[in-house]
Design a protein around this motif. Structure first.
Motif, PDB file in Angstrom:
ATOM      1  N   THR A 237     -34.531 -38.569  23.377  1.00  0.00           N
ATOM      2  CA  THR A 237     -35.685 -39.437  23.725  1.00  0.00           C
ATOM      3  C   THR A 237     -35.379 -40.953  23.549  1.00  0.00           C
ATOM      4  O   THR A 237     -36.063 -41.916  24.145  1.00  0.00           O
ATOM      5  CB  THR A 237     -36.550 -39.179  22.323  1.00  0.00           C
ATOM      6  OG1 THR A 237     -36.827 -37.804  22.156  1.00  0.00           O
ATOM      7  CG2 THR A 237     -37.788 -39.992  22.068  1.00  0.00           C
ATOM      8  N   GLY A 238     -34.543 -41.621  22.622  1.00  0.00           N
ATOM      9  CA  GLY A 238     -34.102 -42.944  22.571  1.00  0.00           C
ATOM     10  C   GLY A 238     -33.701 -43.495  23.779  1.00  0.00           C
ATOM     11  O   GLY A 238     -34.230 -44.416  24.179  1.00  0.00           O
ATOM     12  N   TYR A 239     -32.853 -42.887  24.570  1.00  0.00           N
ATOM     13  CA  TYR A 239     -32.254 -43.009  25.509  1.00  0.00           C
ATOM     14  C   TYR A 239     -33.490 -43.206  27.039  1.00  0.00           C
ATOM     15  O   TYR A 239     -33.361 -44.269  27.569  1.00  0.00           O
ATOM     16  CB  TYR A 239     -31.176 -42.283  26.210  1.00  0.00           C
ATOM     17  CG  TYR A 239     -29.669 -42.619  25.745  1.00  0.00           C
ATOM     18  CD1 TYR A 239     -28.768 -42.956  26.702  1.00  0.00           C
ATOM     19  CD2 TYR A 239     -29.475 -42.487  24.457  1.00  0.00           C
ATOM     20  CE1 TYR A 239     -27.460 -43.413  26.301  1.00  0.00           C
ATOM     21  CE2 TYR A 239     -28.250 -42.860  23.982  1.00  0.00           C
ATOM     22  CZ  TYR A 239     -27.097 -43.282  24.919  1.00  0.00           C
ATOM     23  OH  TYR A 239     -25.989 -43.604  24.605  1.00  0.00           O
ATOM     24  N   MET A 240     -34.485 -42.357  26.985  1.00  0.00           N
ATOM     25  CA  MET A 240     -35.397 -42.066  27.824  1.00  0.00           C
ATOM     26  C   MET A 240     -36.331 -43.458  27.456  1.00  0.00           C
ATOM     27  O   MET A 240     -36.579 -43.882  28.579  1.00  0.00           O
ATOM     28  CB  MET A 240     -36.169 -41.167  27.862  1.00  0.00           C
ATOM     29  CG  MET A 240     -35.269 -39.819  28.375  1.00  0.00           C
ATOM     30  SD  MET A 240     -36.332 -38.134  28.076  1.00  0.00           S
ATOM     31  CE  MET A 240     -37.449 -38.433  29.230  1.00  0.00           C
ATOM     32  N   VAL A 241     -36.738 -43.710  26.446  1.00  0.00           N
ATOM     33  CA  VAL A 241     -37.632 -45.001  25.987  1.00  0.00           C
ATOM     34  C   VAL A 241     -37.024 -46.197  26.464  1.00  0.00           C
ATOM     35  O   VAL A 241     -37.708 -47.167  27.071  1.00  0.00           O
ATOM     36  CB  VAL A 241     -38.013 -44.899  24.569  1.00  0.00           C
ATOM     37  CG1 VAL A 241     -38.964 -46.183  24.318  1.00  0.00           C
ATOM     38  CG2 VAL A 241     -38.983 -43.609  24.288  1.00  0.00           C
ATOM     39  N   LEU A 242     -35.898 -46.304  25.918  1.00  0.00           N
ATOM     40  CA  LEU A 242     -34.906 -47.508  26.390  1.00  0.00           C
ATOM     41  C   LEU A 242     -34.788 -47.784  27.842  1.00  0.00           C
ATOM     42  O   LEU A 242     -35.176 -48.868  28.627  1.00  0.00           O
ATOM     43  CB  LEU A 242     -33.549 -47.567  25.789  1.00  0.00           C
ATOM     44  CG  LEU A 242     -32.814 -48.733  25.741  1.00  0.00           C
ATOM     45  CD1 LEU A 242     -33.708 -49.694  24.759  1.00  0.00           C
ATOM     46  CD2 LEU A 242     -31.219 -48.565  25.113  1.00  0.00           C
ATOM     47  N   GLY A 243     -34.570 -46.702  28.485  1.00  0.00           N
ATOM     48  CA  GLY A 243     -34.660 -46.862  30.007  1.00  0.00           C
ATOM     49  C   GLY A 243     -35.523 -47.129  30.837  1.00  0.00           C
ATOM     50  O   GLY A 243     -35.790 -47.877  31.581  1.00  0.00           O
ATOM     51  N   PHE A 244     -36.753 -46.476  30.105  1.00  0.00           N
ATOM     52  CA  PHE A 244     -38.343 -46.748  30.764  1.00  0.00           C
ATOM     53  C   PHE A 244     -38.434 -48.313  30.484  1.00  0.00           C
ATOM     54  O   PHE A 244     -39.228 -48.990  31.428  1.00  0.00           O
ATOM     55  CB  PHE A 244     -39.081 -46.093  29.860  1.00  0.00           C
ATOM     56  CG  PHE A 244     -40.721 -46.141  30.684  1.00  0.00           C
ATOM     57  CD1 PHE A 244     -41.240 -45.309  31.534  1.00  0.00           C
ATOM     58  CD2 PHE A 244     -41.551 -47.198  30.211  1.00  0.00           C
ATOM     59  CE1 PHE A 244     -42.562 -45.659  32.169  1.00  0.00           C
ATOM     60  CE2 PHE A 244     -42.633 -47.271  30.610  1.00  0.00           C
ATOM     61  CZ  PHE A 244     -43.367 -46.715  31.509  1.00  0.00           C
ATOM     62  N   ALA A 245     -38.325 -48.883  29.401  1.00  0.00           N
ATOM     63  CA  ALA A 245     -38.339 -50.259  28.975  1.00  0.00           C
ATOM     64  C   ALA A 245     -37.482 -51.097  29.800  1.00  0.00           C
ATOM     65  O   ALA A 245     -38.104 -52.303  30.338  1.00  0.00           O
ATOM     66  CB  ALA A 245     -38.141 -50.442  27.735  1.00  0.00           C
ATOM     67  N   VAL A 246     -36.390 -50.781  30.169  1.00  0.00           N
ATOM     68  CA  VAL A 246     -35.456 -51.495  31.201  1.00  0.00           C
ATOM     69  C   VAL A 246     -36.005 -51.721  32.735  1.00  0.00           C
ATOM     70  O   VAL A 246     -36.052 -52.800  33.285  1.00  0.00           O
ATOM     71  CB  VAL A 246     -33.996 -50.916  31.198  1.00  0.00           C
ATOM     72  CG1 VAL A 246     -33.242 -51.599  32.397  1.00  0.00           C
ATOM     73  CG2 VAL A 246     -33.411 -51.097  29.962  1.00  0.00           C
ATOM     74  N   GLY A 247     -36.593 -50.506  33.269  1.00  0.00           N
ATOM     75  CA  GLY A 247     -37.263 -50.485  34.252  1.00  0.00           C
ATOM     76  C   GLY A 247     -38.586 -51.300  34.283  1.00  0.00           C
ATOM     77  O   GLY A 247     -38.984 -51.943  35.481  1.00  0.00           O
ATOM     78  N   ALA A 248     -39.072 -51.255  33.198  1.00  0.00           N
ATOM     79  CA  ALA A 248     -40.351 -52.086  33.380  1.00  0.00           C
ATOM     80  C   ALA A 248     -40.151 -53.528  33.242  1.00  0.00           C
ATOM     81  O   ALA A 248     -40.936 -54.333  33.897  1.00  0.00           O
ATOM     82  CB  ALA A 248     -41.155 -51.876  31.904  1.00  0.00           C
ATOM     83  N   ASP A 249     -39.018 -53.936  32.724  1.00  0.00           N
ATOM     84  CA  ASP A 249     -38.775 -55.401  32.751  1.00  0.00           C
ATOM     85  C   ASP A 249     -38.230 -56.050  34.017  1.00  0.00           C
ATOM     86  O   ASP A 249     -38.645 -57.254  34.329  1.00  0.00           O
ATOM     87  CB  ASP A 249     -37.733 -55.665  31.468  1.00  0.00           C
ATOM     88  CG  ASP A 249     -37.580 -57.229  31.349  1.00  0.00           C
ATOM     89  OD1 ASP A 249     -38.289 -57.649  30.725  1.00  0.00           O
ATOM     90  OD2 ASP A 249     -36.595 -57.711  32.098  1.00  0.00           O
ATOM     91  N   VAL A 250     -37.598 -55.296  34.915  1.00  0.00           N
ATOM     92  CA  VAL A 250     -36.841 -55.776  35.967  1.00  0.00           C
ATOM     93  C   VAL A 250     -37.840 -56.408  36.852  1.00  0.00           C
ATOM     94  O   VAL A 250     -37.822 -57.675  37.496  1.00  0.00           O
ATOM     95  CB  VAL A 250     -36.000 -54.832  36.898  1.00  0.00           C
ATOM     96  CG1 VAL A 250     -35.463 -55.170  37.988  1.00  0.00           C
ATOM     97  CG2 VAL A 250     -34.817 -54.632  35.552  1.00  0.00           C
TER      98      VAL A 250
END
Length: 235
Positions: A119-132
């Motif tokens: 769950t943590g990896y997925m949320v973090l990955g989503f946030a990374v994608g949102a920022d770029v």
């Protein structure tokens, strides 16, 4: 501000000389690249430790790899944030994606089992994608036309600084085992929190503001670069 005045302001903003404000905004935007690339290295570095600590199977490891930063979650985040950024503005995404980033980091820091870690990896990955897409768009949209490439080049610099810093921290924390790997994400959380506070001073994209009739946002940027813009209009 009338439509004609808005268009005139946009032309003036596009032609202003490069200022300290532009560099400040670029650094704050570029911190997203630092955090994004740093999370990729932190996730990969810590994975072997998580495998042993939580006795994860190869299938679980595959899921984490597929949905972590630079994976499927990142692609979904980029698609969603790209759409929402066009609709609600770049600053709106900035106010949300770093909160999600910090949430993902916290879940990983306190992960007690494989489902929490995933769950943590997925949320973090989503946030990374949102920022770029929003950070890169914002830099390109407020940068003066004669300095756009120079400011955009800063994104790659921060993208390389992030992994270097996290790798050095990983080497320092490695003797601490799983606690050391958690500390990697503590470092990312702190960096994200500081960035979140500092980013609140960022201006909205003048081009997005002009396209959506947000004249007050353009006036904020005019105020931020004040004397430069006034001088440009007189020339």
């Amino acid at each position: 501000m009338t439509q004609l005045a808005t268009q005139s302001a946009m032309v003036a903003i596009d032609d202003v000389p490069l200022s300290r404000s532009h560099w400040k905004w670029t650094v704050l935007s570029g911190m997203g690249d630092f955090l994004d690339a740093g999370s990729i290295v932190a996730g990969g570095t810590a994975l072997l430790t998580w495998i042993h600590a939580f006795h994860m199977s190869t299938s679980i490891v595959g899921i984490i790899s597929a949905f972590s930063s630079n994976g499927i979650s990142t692609a979904v985040g980029a698609l969603v944030a790209g759409f929402l950024g066009d609709k609600f503005g770049r600053k709106f995404i900035y106010n949300v994606d770093l909160l999600l980033y910090m949430l993902g980091a916290l879940i990983i820091i306190f992960a007690a089992n494989a489902p929490m870690l995933i769950t943590g990896y997925m949320v973090l990955g989503f946030a990374v994608g949102a920022d770029v897409p929003t950070s890169w768009s914002l830099i390109a949209e407020y940068a003066p036309k004669r300095s756009r490439g120079k400011l955009m080049g800063m994104t790659n610099i921060f993208w390389y600084i992030g992994p270097i810093v996290i790798l050095l921290l990983a080497l320092a924390f490695n003797p601490l085992g799983i606690f050391g790997m958690r500390l990697l994400f503590v470092a990312l959380f702190i960096a994200a929190f500081i960035t979140y506070i500092l980013r609140r001073s960022l201006v909205e994209s003048p081009r997005w503001s002009a396209a959506h009739g947000k004249s007050e946002e353009i006036e904020k940027m005019e105020h931020a670069i004040g004397g430069i813009l006034t001088l440009t209009r007189r020339l």
